[in-house]
Scaffold this motif. Structure first.
Motif, mmCIF file in Angstrom:
data_model
loop_
_atom_site.group_PDB
_atom_site.id
_atom_site.type_symbol
_atom_site.label_atom_id
_atom_site.label_comp_id
_atom_site.label_asym_id
_atom_site.label_seq_id
_atom_site.Cartn_x
_atom_site.Cartn_y
_atom_site.Cartn_z
ATOM 1 N N LEU A 68 0.018 -2.088 0.612
ATOM 2 C CA LEU A 68 0.926 -1.417 -0.306
ATOM 3 C C LEU A 68 0.993 -2.108 -1.674
ATOM 4 O O LEU A 68 0.626 -1.533 -2.700
ATOM 5 C CB LEU A 68 2.328 -1.328 0.310
ATOM 6 C CG LEU A 68 2.460 -0.391 1.524
ATOM 7 C CD1 LEU A 68 3.798 -0.592 2.217
ATOM 8 C CD2 LEU A 68 2.282 1.068 1.111
ATOM 9 N N ILE A 69 1.461 -3.347 -1.702
ATOM 10 C CA ILE A 69 1.717 -4.011 -2.978
ATOM 11 C C ILE A 69 0.435 -4.248 -3.774
ATOM 12 O O ILE A 69 0.341 -3.865 -4.952
ATOM 13 C CB ILE A 69 2.463 -5.346 -2.752
ATOM 14 C CG1 ILE A 69 3.865 -5.074 -2.196
ATOM 15 C CG2 ILE A 69 2.558 -6.137 -4.053
ATOM 16 C CD1 ILE A 69 4.635 -6.324 -1.818
ATOM 17 N N ILE A 70 -0.561 -4.877 -3.150
ATOM 18 C CA ILE A 70 -1.801 -5.192 -3.879
ATOM 19 C C ILE A 70 -2.537 -3.927 -4.317
ATOM 20 O O ILE A 70 -2.930 -3.817 -5.488
ATOM 21 C CB ILE A 70 -2.701 -6.111 -3.033
ATOM 22 C CG1 ILE A 70 -2.014 -7.472 -2.828
ATOM 23 C CG2 ILE A 70 -4.057 -6.290 -3.702
ATOM 24 C CD1 ILE A 70 -2.755 -8.424 -1.921
ATOM 25 N N PRO A 71 -2.734 -2.927 -3.425
ATOM 26 C CA PRO A 71 -3.389 -1.695 -3.904
ATOM 27 C C PRO A 71 -2.603 -0.979 -5.002
ATOM 28 O O PRO A 71 -3.194 -0.381 -5.895
ATOM 29 C CB PRO A 71 -3.465 -0.827 -2.634
ATOM 30 C CG PRO A 71 -3.423 -1.796 -1.513
ATOM 31 C CD PRO A 71 -2.521 -2.901 -1.969
ATOM 32 N N GLU A 208 -0.083 10.518 -9.782
ATOM 33 C CA GLU A 208 -0.612 9.155 -9.676
ATOM 34 C C GLU A 208 0.278 8.183 -10.442
ATOM 35 O O GLU A 208 0.328 6.997 -10.121
ATOM 36 C CB GLU A 208 -2.036 9.117 -10.230
ATOM 37 C CG GLU A 208 -2.723 7.779 -10.045
ATOM 38 C CD GLU A 208 -4.165 7.799 -10.503
ATOM 39 O OE1 GLU A 208 -4.464 7.129 -11.524
ATOM 40 O OE2 GLU A 208 -4.979 8.482 -9.863
ATOM 41 N N TYR A 209 1.022 8.692 -11.422
ATOM 42 C CA TYR A 209 1.890 7.838 -12.230
ATOM 43 C C TYR A 209 3.001 7.214 -11.392
ATOM 44 O O TYR A 209 3.356 6.047 -11.580
ATOM 45 C CB TYR A 209 2.498 8.652 -13.372
ATOM 46 C CG TYR A 209 3.487 7.862 -14.210
ATOM 47 C CD1 TYR A 209 3.056 6.930 -15.154
ATOM 48 C CD2 TYR A 209 4.857 8.045 -14.039
ATOM 49 C CE1 TYR A 209 3.957 6.193 -15.909
ATOM 50 C CE2 TYR A 209 5.773 7.317 -14.790
ATOM 51 C CZ TYR A 209 5.318 6.395 -15.720
ATOM 52 O OH TYR A 209 6.223 5.674 -16.458
ATOM 53 N N ILE A 210 3.589 7.990 -10.461
ATOM 54 C CA ILE A 210 4.702 7.456 -9.664
ATOM 55 C C ILE A 210 4.232 6.751 -8.399
ATOM 56 O O ILE A 210 5.033 6.135 -7.698
ATOM 57 C CB ILE A 210 5.709 8.562 -9.288
ATOM 58 C CG1 ILE A 210 5.089 9.524 -8.259
ATOM 59 C CG2 ILE A 210 6.209 9.303 -10.497
ATOM 60 C CD1 ILE A 210 6.105 10.435 -7.618
ATOM 61 N N LEU A 211 2.921 6.833 -8.119
ATOM 62 C CA LEU A 211 2.399 6.243 -6.884
ATOM 63 C C LEU A 211 2.720 4.755 -6.744
ATOM 64 O O LEU A 211 3.174 4.327 -5.676
ATOM 65 C CB LEU A 211 0.892 6.481 -6.794
ATOM 66 C CG LEU A 211 0.212 6.077 -5.487
ATOM 67 C CD1 LEU A 211 0.861 6.756 -4.301
ATOM 68 C CD2 LEU A 211 -1.274 6.430 -5.546
ATOM 69 N N PRO A 212 2.513 3.904 -7.775
ATOM 70 C CA PRO A 212 2.846 2.485 -7.597
ATOM 71 C C PRO A 212 4.337 2.240 -7.341
ATOM 72 O O PRO A 212 4.693 1.310 -6.628
ATOM 73 C CB PRO A 212 2.395 1.847 -8.917
ATOM 74 C CG PRO A 212 2.322 2.966 -9.893
ATOM 75 C CD PRO A 212 1.918 4.161 -9.097
#
Length: 263
Positions: A68-71, A208-212
């Protein structure tokens, strides 16, 4: 891993939402598998339970970072992920203070409700615990990285086995009926992972903008559960060394899976 990926894509037709639904069902079934162990080990020792829950914490800890965090940092940098982590922890903390539930060792938490039976307080406790896990699996599939999502699904599923076992044993020891009913308690607690997996995929698929942010949120929620619930529960009866080694074994297993299956 490629075989599993092909089967899931064939069943879902490449649809991220359906993939998340299948993933949610799989981890819920593994939760049920753990609950069924009460038929064979109805009264496990506290040492065994603390070690198993420590193992679950290790898997969750590694999965939070590797899947989760690293990707998530590969999208828009670290700051959206950090914000997501903070929001995930805050939301889980609010739920912990508002939703009435009970822990085997800590006791009752949340707003007091006299009319809620103890068994439902127990179910609510583990439901809060399982919410981030279902969400994380859904976010994984919603991100479009199917291989990483499968690794995350397997990791969550593996750690769901001792969790389901813990819930079922707790219900049995608390006198909430016979073994069959205790298994139903374990099953109920894990069913929330299915709709939350779908919800996670929906959010992750929007943009894709809200994905992180969403991936960070799921990770933050899992990290909150590890620190606020699992670690205190496994360190209160003098079995902290066994629980710690369980955590290390779980973390190492998840790291191995991440490297071996990703290659």
């Amino acid at each position: 891993m490629e075989f599993i990926e092909k089967i899931l894509i064939f069943c879902a037709g490449g649809n991220k939402i359906i993939l998340a639904l299948i993933g949610g069902i799989i981890i819920s079934l593994l939760n049920l598998l753990g609950a069924l162990l009460v038929f064979f080990i109805p009264k496990p020792s506290d040492k065994l339970m603390d070690t198993l829950l420590g193992f679950a914490a290790g898997v969750m800890l590694a999965a939070s970072f590797t899947s989760l965090i690293i990707p998530a940092t590969n999208y828009n940098g670290i700051f959206p992920v950090i914000l997501g982590i903070i929001l995930g922890a805050i939301v889980l903390d609010l739920g912990d203070h508002i939703i009435p539930h009970i822990h085997k060792v800590i006791g009752e938490e949340g707003i007091k409700r006299k009319r809620i039976r103890g068994v439902w307080l127990l179910i609510l406790a583990i439901t809060i615990h399982n919410m981030p896990e279902g969400l994380a699996v859904g976010v994984g599939f919603g991100s479009g990285n199917i291989k990483d999502a499968i690794i995350l699904m397997l990791a969550i599923g593996i750690q769901n086995i001792p969790e389901g076992f813990s819930v079922s044993v707790s219900a049995f020891e608390a006198g909430y009926g016979k073994k069959f009913y205790s298994v139903l308690v374990g099953l109920r607690s894990g069913l929330v992972e299915i709709p939350l997996a779908v919800l996670g995929a929906l959010f992750a698929s929007i943009s894709e903008y809200i994905l992180p942010y969403v991936m960070g949120f799921a990770a933050g929620a899992m990290l909150y559960v590890i620190s606020d619930e699992i670690v205190p529960e496994t360190h209160r009866k003098g079995h902290e060394r066994l629980a710690t080694f369980g955590t290390i074994i779980g973390l190492v297993l998840m790291l191995y899976m991440d490297i071996a299956f990703a290659s």
